[in-house]
Design an enzyme around this catalytic site. Sequence first.
Site, short mmCIF file in Angstrom:
data_model
loop_
_atom_site.label_atom_id
_atom_site.label_comp_id
_atom_site.label_asym_id
_atom_site.label_seq_id
_atom_site.Cartn_x
_atom_site.Cartn_y
_atom_site.Cartn_z
N LYS A 75 60.47 29.38 3.63
CA LYS A 75 59.79 29.54 4.92
C LYS A 75 60.12 28.35 5.82
O LYS A 75 60.30 27.22 5.33
CB LYS A 75 58.27 29.62 4.71
CG LYS A 75 57.82 30.73 3.76
CD LYS A 75 58.14 32.12 4.29
CE LYS A 75 57.49 33.22 3.47
NZ LYS A 75 57.98 33.32 2.09
N ASP A 76 60.17 28.59 7.14
CA ASP A 76 60.51 27.51 8.05
C ASP A 76 59.27 26.68 8.39
O ASP A 76 58.19 26.88 7.84
CB ASP A 76 61.23 28.02 9.30
CG ASP A 76 60.31 28.85 10.21
OD1 ASP A 76 59.09 28.87 9.98
OD2 ASP A 76 60.84 29.48 11.14
N ALA A 77 59.43 25.75 9.33
CA ALA A 77 58.37 24.78 9.61
C ALA A 77 57.35 25.28 10.61
O ALA A 77 56.27 24.69 10.74
CB ALA A 77 58.99 23.47 10.12
#
Length: 397
Positions: A75-77
């Site tokens: 998952k990204d930030a």
Amino acid sequence: MHPYLTGNIPGTGGIFKETPEDFLVTEIPIYTPCGEGEHIYAEIEKRGITTLEAIRRLAKALGIGERDVGYAGMKDAKGITRQTISLPRVAPEQVLGLELPGIKVLSAVPHRNKLKVGHLRGNRFRIRIGGVGADAATIAIAVLDILEKRGVPNFFGEQRYGAQGNSHLIGGAILRNDYRGAVDALIGEPDKVTDERWRRAIEAFKAGDLAKSLETFPPHCRTERELLQKLVKQPEAHEKAFRAVHPRLRKLYLSAFQADLFDRVVQQRMDSLDQVVHGDVAFKHDNGACFLVTDAAAEAPRAAAFEISATGPMFGCRMKEPEGETLAMERRLLETEDLTLPSFDLEGGLRMEGERRPLRVPIAEIGVEADGAGLFLEFSLPKGSYATTVLREVMKS
């Protein structure tokens, strides 16, 4: 820019991800931990950091190796993510007692096995789009109705390509053994970043001043700094310097290159996304099995019922190839990159076997809710699919 499947419907416009609360994603697990074993399955809520950064912080706090930490999905930030991480040889109490920036531990239950990539059913999303008009809910419902019937184009999200949108360029250079090109692509272009210090560091690299570039790169650009530390000592040893890049990141760059080629195929097949043709490798949505289409007319009802879908290539040395015009199209695509399937048989743990990926995916659990000048969307997608594609179709921006 990818084409739209719902191009005949106007978009809602608007903006999203104004605050972390505007984008909530929750993993849908395949199974729950059994309650015994040497691994702790910790459900965490992370905010403003990537999965890899969360793993780094957890591993450091618990005194375990980063490679020993398991996760099901990257998952990204941006936004808030609730996902499961497996942690070996620690007690649940240790994990529950952690207080780390950007991470909240929600639960910690033992399990026998390390969590592997892909061990999730999908993801559930709740997303707020702000700054929309009074007709936004009506537009969103019309778009989502078409996506529910025809499927969501299975494009990879922009986060797959990194902060500068260049991860696929790095991966392509690795496959061609062009490590100078890989280094150049990794450092990137100054006009792709907004941080002034980061931009000046890239400009110094472009000017050949490696020492100044290393000195200028912000601390959060860890990979660039590690690579430059090697290059400052041996400016022409690009392959040796590139070994400083974490193996997980090298895999991500190669995967991004695969993703870029796949996305190009989706674009070419957009008008017939919900159909299969002779020679396609079709995907069964109930069990993930693939088969060769030898009679397109006979399979048409199953495609219309969303039981099967045509697939595109995630190129690799052992990937199942289609036949006929579909095969010819995929081979032409590889030829434009001066590659063949054996090119993906890399050493050093980077071998890419390849697979087929459906050109479309089902969307489920749809909800639309007006919220003043905003709009809440709720939906779930299978693992490996991106909410940004749904948002593009709804917003047309």
